[in-house]
Motif scaffolding. Structure first.
Motif, mmCIF file in Angstrom:
data_model
loop_
_atom_site.group_PDB
_atom_site.id
_atom_site.type_symbol
_atom_site.label_atom_id
_atom_site.label_comp_id
_atom_site.label_asym_id
_atom_site.label_seq_id
_atom_site.Cartn_x
_atom_site.Cartn_y
_atom_site.Cartn_z
ATOM 1 N N HIS A 1 0.803 -1.259 -0.081
ATOM 2 C CA HIS A 1 0.054 0.010 -0.196
ATOM 3 C C HIS A 1 0.842 1.274 -0.196
ATOM 4 C CE1 HIS A 1 -3.124 2.857 1.004
ATOM 5 N NE2 HIS A 1 -3.845 1.946 0.824
ATOM 6 N N ALA B 1 0.604 3.828 1.275
ATOM 7 C CA ALA B 1 0.517 4.750 2.571
ATOM 8 C C ALA B 1 1.634 4.423 3.245
ATOM 9 C CB ALA B 1 -0.787 4.729 3.136
ATOM 10 N N LYS C 1 0.583 0.637 11.486
ATOM 11 C CA LYS C 1 0.014 1.549 10.669
ATOM 12 C C LYS C 1 -1.289 0.877 10.114
ATOM 13 C CE LYS C 1 -0.007 5.306 7.558
ATOM 14 N NZ LYS C 1 0.595 6.066 6.623
ATOM 15 N N VAL D 1 -4.062 0.527 12.733
ATOM 16 C CA VAL D 1 -4.485 1.755 13.507
ATOM 17 C C VAL D 1 -5.048 2.707 12.500
ATOM 18 C CG1 VAL D 1 -3.954 3.896 14.438
ATOM 19 C CG2 VAL D 1 -3.143 1.583 15.494
ATOM 20 N N ALA D 2 -4.578 2.645 11.120
ATOM 21 C CA ALA D 2 -5.097 3.534 10.276
ATOM 22 C C ALA D 2 -6.127 2.983 9.196
ATOM 23 C CB ALA D 2 -4.094 4.376 9.316
ATOM 24 N N ASN D 3 -6.214 1.638 9.650
ATOM 25 C CA ASN D 3 -7.272 0.729 8.867
ATOM 26 C C ASN D 3 -7.052 0.741 7.403
ATOM 27 O OD1 ASN D 3 -9.255 -0.988 8.815
ATOM 28 N ND2 ASN D 3 -11.128 0.470 8.791
ATOM 29 N N ILE D 4 -5.789 0.226 6.886
ATOM 30 C CA ILE D 4 -5.687 0.129 5.640
ATOM 31 C C ILE D 4 -6.419 -1.065 5.211
ATOM 32 C CG2 ILE D 4 -3.568 -0.694 3.974
ATOM 33 C CD1 ILE D 4 -1.958 1.311 5.453
ATOM 34 N N PRO D 5 -7.291 -1.130 4.349
ATOM 35 C CA PRO D 5 -7.913 -2.182 4.006
ATOM 36 C C PRO D 5 -7.285 -3.372 3.554
ATOM 37 C CG PRO D 5 -8.218 -0.539 2.012
ATOM 38 C CD PRO D 5 -7.238 0.092 3.169
ATOM 39 N N ILE E 1 -8.011 -5.706 0.859
ATOM 40 C CA ILE E 1 -8.896 -5.641 -0.404
ATOM 41 C C ILE E 1 -8.099 -5.790 -1.624
ATOM 42 C CG2 ILE E 1 -11.154 -5.228 0.578
ATOM 43 C CD1 ILE E 1 -10.493 -2.467 -0.520
ATOM 44 N N PRO F 1 -7.783 -3.643 -4.670
ATOM 45 C CA PRO F 1 -8.447 -2.492 -4.919
ATOM 46 C C PRO F 1 -9.392 -2.223 -6.011
ATOM 47 C CG PRO F 1 -5.913 -2.235 -5.378
ATOM 48 C CD PRO F 1 -6.393 -3.674 -4.666
ATOM 49 N N HIS G 1 -10.598 2.124 -9.879
ATOM 50 C CA HIS G 1 -10.110 3.271 -10.181
ATOM 51 C C HIS G 1 -8.762 3.793 -9.222
ATOM 52 C CE1 HIS G 1 -12.297 4.001 -6.318
ATOM 53 N NE2 HIS G 1 -11.625 5.223 -6.175
ATOM 54 N N LEU G 2 -8.543 2.891 -8.407
ATOM 55 C CA LEU G 2 -7.399 2.661 -7.683
ATOM 56 C C LEU G 2 -6.124 1.872 -8.176
ATOM 57 C CD1 LEU G 2 -8.788 2.631 -4.200
ATOM 58 C CD2 LEU G 2 -7.534 4.563 -5.022
ATOM 59 N N ARG H 1 -1.917 1.208 -7.638
ATOM 60 C CA ARG H 1 -1.729 0.221 -6.821
ATOM 61 C C ARG H 1 -0.869 -0.669 -7.270
ATOM 62 N NH1 ARG H 1 -5.239 1.275 -2.403
ATOM 63 N NH2 ARG H 1 -4.837 3.681 -2.286
#
Lengths: 421, 117
Positions: free
Chosen positions: A126, A128, A171, A174-178, A180, A182, A185-186, A190
């Motif tokens: 990801h 992020a 991270k 806590v930041a809830n990176i999914p 899934i 994507p 459109h992502l 990705r």
């Protein structure tokens, strides 16, 4: 029951555990939605496998066995903890494990367990997450490499690597990176991040800028393995095939890139008999299939360049016109000075050293590559071929200033000695 | 869960009121806010006045110090925020990309710790 190898049952079990690691972990993360917890569960199951399989034999579906054992061990672990401190979140996971998830029977065939690895790859890569953390997390979760192994491969302290992994996993939680694949459109951003991570792993193994070993085959193998997995999961994405082709074609030359003394051998002087023909065949085949999808991208173009080299019978017979054109296309997609440098070098072989020096003048003016060793080495070589001895010596000395790799250093020093003779 | 989307930009980069760019930006904000309201994701948000109006307060050894100016002198300053309810980081990233200031400034996304409940 399959029998493990009689000589080294532990080694055989370890190999199976390693192969199954990524898939089992992916499924466990889907169950418990927590990377660290899933890893602990799998670790427990692996310890149990190493204990039981050598004496009882390997179960029919190692994956189902590992999943079931991981699940059971986690439930035991939570029950014990729950007696002392009742943590709400953990109790929730326990309930999930016991009720909502249909237990995997030990005789389940592996094919009926959904493959969650694609989600795992996208989460690990990801954007992020910090880039090094993406690389480490991918090797840890999909490759099953241990933290010390990754730290060694990247020549960074184990504690630093462990901290990076902890930070990344925290991270994600806590930041809830999914977890899934994507949405469309992502997808472009990705998939690029995923491919970049795999290529970083490969490059770290193929061309390292420090240390005395010019190649570290394990990382190359792991990157190729990950590329194969990704391609099997997403066969319709041509850049994945392009990346895998590129890695195979590069890797085909690995046996000839260093000589017996550990010195680097340039493409020009490599013994082409040593090139791995099966890698070349597979790479070229993959590239052709990718190109048929008519969605070109940077990895496919780079693979085409590598294929042009791989298919030339000798350095002299290399199709430099084709390679110059391909670099031009690549530069349009990725306008970087490094690609421009490669284009200039290819041009110099297609049209002569003087034409190369003229094209090089533009790069010299920008000065962006002033600290980049291959830039100085390429200039030195152009001057040498154009018969400009003094300029060549000066450029080789500059190249030596910016090299950190012993094999490269030896090569450049050798060249310098040859000119001065 | 909730995410705070903080809009950072150099104040000099902001489109000037009265220009077409400014109108377009304000329209972008209005459309985004309406969309978020309609979906029930908007938990709060507003623009902030410029940093020349900022005041910073510290308490040291029980004694309050009040200072003129922002907490940190940086080129890019906090200019506004959205507090959103999103299902995951990807959804928050998607809305961050729709904030008009993302085209010249940066949006920092931070998960909000849920207390109690």
């Amino acid at each position: 029951m399959l029998q493990t190898s009689k000589d080294q049952p532990e080694a055989a079990v370890e190999k199976i555990v390693r192969e199954e690691w990524g898939q089992v972990l992916a499924t466990l993360v889907a169950y418990v939605r927590d990377f660290s917890l899933a890893e602990d569960m799998l670790q427990d199951a692996c310890v149990s496998a190493l204990e039981h399989w050598p004496k009882d034999g390997v179960p029919k579906s190692p994956r189902a066995w590992l999943l079931q054992t991981a699940r059971r061990k986690a439930i035991d672990r939570f029950r014990r903890q729950a007696n002392f401190e009742t943590k709400r979140a953990e109790l929730e996971i326990l309930t999930n494990l016991e009720q909502q998830i249909r237990p995997v029977e030990e005789d389940t065939v592996a094919e009926t367990i959904p493959d969650d690895r694609l989600r795992l790859i996208f989460t690990c890569c990801h954007p992020a997450l910090e880039e090094h953390a993406r690389v480490a997390l991918t090797l840890r979760t999909l490759g099953g490499l241990t933290t010390p192994e990754i730290a060694r491969a990247f020549m960074i302290p184990e504690i630093t690597m462990a901290q990076q992994l902890v930070r990344a996993k925290r991270k994600i939680k806590v930041a809830n990176i999914p977890y899934i694949v994507p949405s469309p459109h992502l997808w472009p951003e990705r998939i690029e991040s995923v491919l970049t991570v795999i290529y970083l792993i490969f490059n770290e193994g193929y061309a390292t800028s420090s240390g005395n070993q010019p190649t570290r085959a394990d990382l190359c193998h792991e990157a190729i393995r990950l590329g194969n997995i990704l391609l099997s999961l997403v066969p319709q994405e041509p850049e994945i095939a392009g990346l895998l082709a590129l890695m195979l074609l590069h890797d085909s030359r690995r046996p000839s890139r260093t000589n017996r003394d550990g010195n680097m051998v340039t493409l020009e002087h490599q013994d082409r008999e040593l090139w791995k023909q099966d890698h070349i065949d597979k790479g070229v085949d993959l590239l052709q299939r990718a190109l048929l999808m008519s969605r070109p991208g940077p990895f496919q173009i780079q693979a085409a360049i590598s294929a042009a080299h791989a298919q030339a019978k000798s350095y002299e017979e290399t199709d430099w016109h084709e390679i110059t054109l391909l670099y031009g296309k690549l530069y349009k997609l990725q306008p970087s000075p490094v690609i421009q440098l490669n284009a200039v070098v290819a041009l110099s072989f297609a049209h002569g050293a003087q034409a190369g020096l003229t094209a090089m003048a533009e790069l010299d003016a920008h000065g962006e590559l002033a600290q980049y060793q291959p830039y100085h080495a390429a200039r030195a070589d152009l001057f040498r071929r154009a018969g400009l001895k003094e300029d060549s010596v000066a450029a080789y000395r500059q190249a030596l200033e910016f090299t950190e790799n012993a094999a490269e250093r030896n090569f450049l020093e050798q060249r310098l000695v040859e000119i001065l003779e | 869960m909730q995410y705070l989307l903080m809009i950072y930009a150099a104040e000099s980069e902001n489109p000037k009121p009265g220009t077409a760019e400014h109108d377009k930006m304000m329209q972008g904000f209005t459309e985004l806010a309406q969309d978020l309201e309609a979906k029930g994701l908007m938990k709060g948000g507003n623009a902030l006045d410029d940093v020349a109006t900022a005041t910073t307060v510290r308490v040291r050894n029980g004694k309050a110090q009040t200072l003129d100016g922002p907490f940190a002198e940086t080129k890019e300053q906090l200019g506004g925020f959205f507090l959103l309810e999103c299902k995951d980081l990807d959804e928050a990233i998607q809305y961050a990309g729709r904030i008009p200031s993302a085209e010249f400034g940066s949006i920092e996304i931070r998960p909000v710790i849920s207390c109690g409940a």
